[in-house]
Enzyme design. Sequence first.
Site, PDB file in Angstrom:
ATOM      1  N   CYS A 151      57.682  -0.474  32.505  1.00  0.00           N
ATOM      2  CA  CYS A 151      56.544  -0.077  31.675  1.00  0.00           C
ATOM      3  C   CYS A 151      56.355  -1.098  30.565  1.00  0.00           C
ATOM      4  O   CYS A 151      57.343  -1.548  29.969  1.00  0.00           O
ATOM      5  CB  CYS A 151      56.815   1.317  31.091  1.00  0.00           C
ATOM      6  N   LEU A 152      55.109  -1.434  30.283  1.00  0.00           N
ATOM      7  CA  LEU A 152      54.836  -2.389  29.206  1.00  0.00           C
ATOM      8  C   LEU A 152      55.273  -1.847  27.844  1.00  0.00           C
ATOM      9  O   LEU A 152      55.531  -2.626  26.932  1.00  0.00           O
ATOM     10  CB  LEU A 152      53.348  -2.753  29.190  1.00  0.00           C
ATOM     11  N   HIS A 193      51.235   8.833  30.926  1.00  0.00           N
ATOM     12  CA  HIS A 193      50.989   8.306  29.573  1.00  0.00           C
ATOM     13  C   HIS A 193      49.942   9.144  28.835  1.00  0.00           C
ATOM     14  O   HIS A 193      50.035   9.348  27.626  1.00  0.00           O
ATOM     15  CB  HIS A 193      50.510   6.858  29.620  1.00  0.00           C
ATOM     16  N   GLY A 208      49.195  -1.788  35.257  1.00  0.00           N
ATOM     17  CA  GLY A 208      48.480  -0.631  34.742  1.00  0.00           C
ATOM     18  C   GLY A 208      48.647  -0.566  33.238  1.00  0.00           C
ATOM     19  O   GLY A 208      49.645  -1.051  32.695  1.00  0.00           O
ATOM     20  N   HIS A 248      52.146   7.242  37.085  1.00  0.00           N
ATOM     21  CA  HIS A 248      52.775   6.674  35.886  1.00  0.00           C
ATOM     22  C   HIS A 248      51.781   6.636  34.725  1.00  0.00           C
ATOM     23  O   HIS A 248      52.092   7.064  33.610  1.00  0.00           O
ATOM     24  CB  HIS A 248      53.278   5.260  36.224  1.00  0.00           C
ATOM     25  N   GLU A 249      50.579   6.131  34.996  1.00  0.00           N
ATOM     26  CA  GLU A 249      49.574   6.006  33.930  1.00  0.00           C
ATOM     27  C   GLU A 249      49.046   7.375  33.499  1.00  0.00           C
ATOM     28  O   GLU A 249      48.779   7.600  32.316  1.00  0.00           O
ATOM     29  CB  GLU A 249      48.429   5.091  34.363  1.00  0.00           C
ATOM     30  N   GLN A 292      48.711   3.467  25.185  1.00  0.00           N
ATOM     31  CA  GLN A 292      49.635   2.339  25.017  1.00  0.00           C
ATOM     32  C   GLN A 292      49.084   1.277  24.073  1.00  0.00           C
ATOM     33  O   GLN A 292      49.846   0.445  23.579  1.00  0.00           O
ATOM     34  CB  GLN A 292      49.952   1.694  26.363  1.00  0.00           C
TER      35      GLN A 292
END
Length: 176
Positions: free
Chosen positions: A100-101, A146, A51, A142-143, A56
């Site tokens: 997480c990225l 963000h 994702g 999660h996304e 991000q």
Amino acid sequence: MNTQLETLPILIATDPALRKKARLVEQKDLEELKKIVPVMFNTMYEAAGIGLAAPQVGIGLRFFIMDVSKSEEETSEKYVIINPEIIEESEECSEYKEGCLSVPDQSSEVIRPEKIKIRYIDLDGVSRELEADGLLGRCIQHETDHLDGILFIDHISSLKRNIIMRKVIKEQKRSR
């Protein structure tokens, strides 16, 4: 524009842009999103993620992409979720190790509702609803976080969060 190889830099947890609430996507933004979404998928796949939220990669709009298929053999189910709104969540929660990225090479157990239902619009501007649980439900939560300036580390103890952030900062300094 050759989107086959193009990627975007992923912001790291120390970047203040990740803490800003993203603005709603308007109808007039959709054409531009159609150009950027393939680049975001390239970026996500290149980073081995499932994702990626617009903030991000420095885009302050309320949308994210995801593909939670577990292997290349499995049918890819790509999602583009615009202006998501969680309209239902189960009382039952589960704990799952999240990464997480934007928090590279770190992970921690996070408790979230097991099942959710969201309302969103797709890339064609069509309003949709989706019920999700398991990895898909967790990824959506999660996304969506963000888009509100929340990282998974905000859901864990301050002690664990501080340890993770020290590691992230140390790695950032080392890689400069």
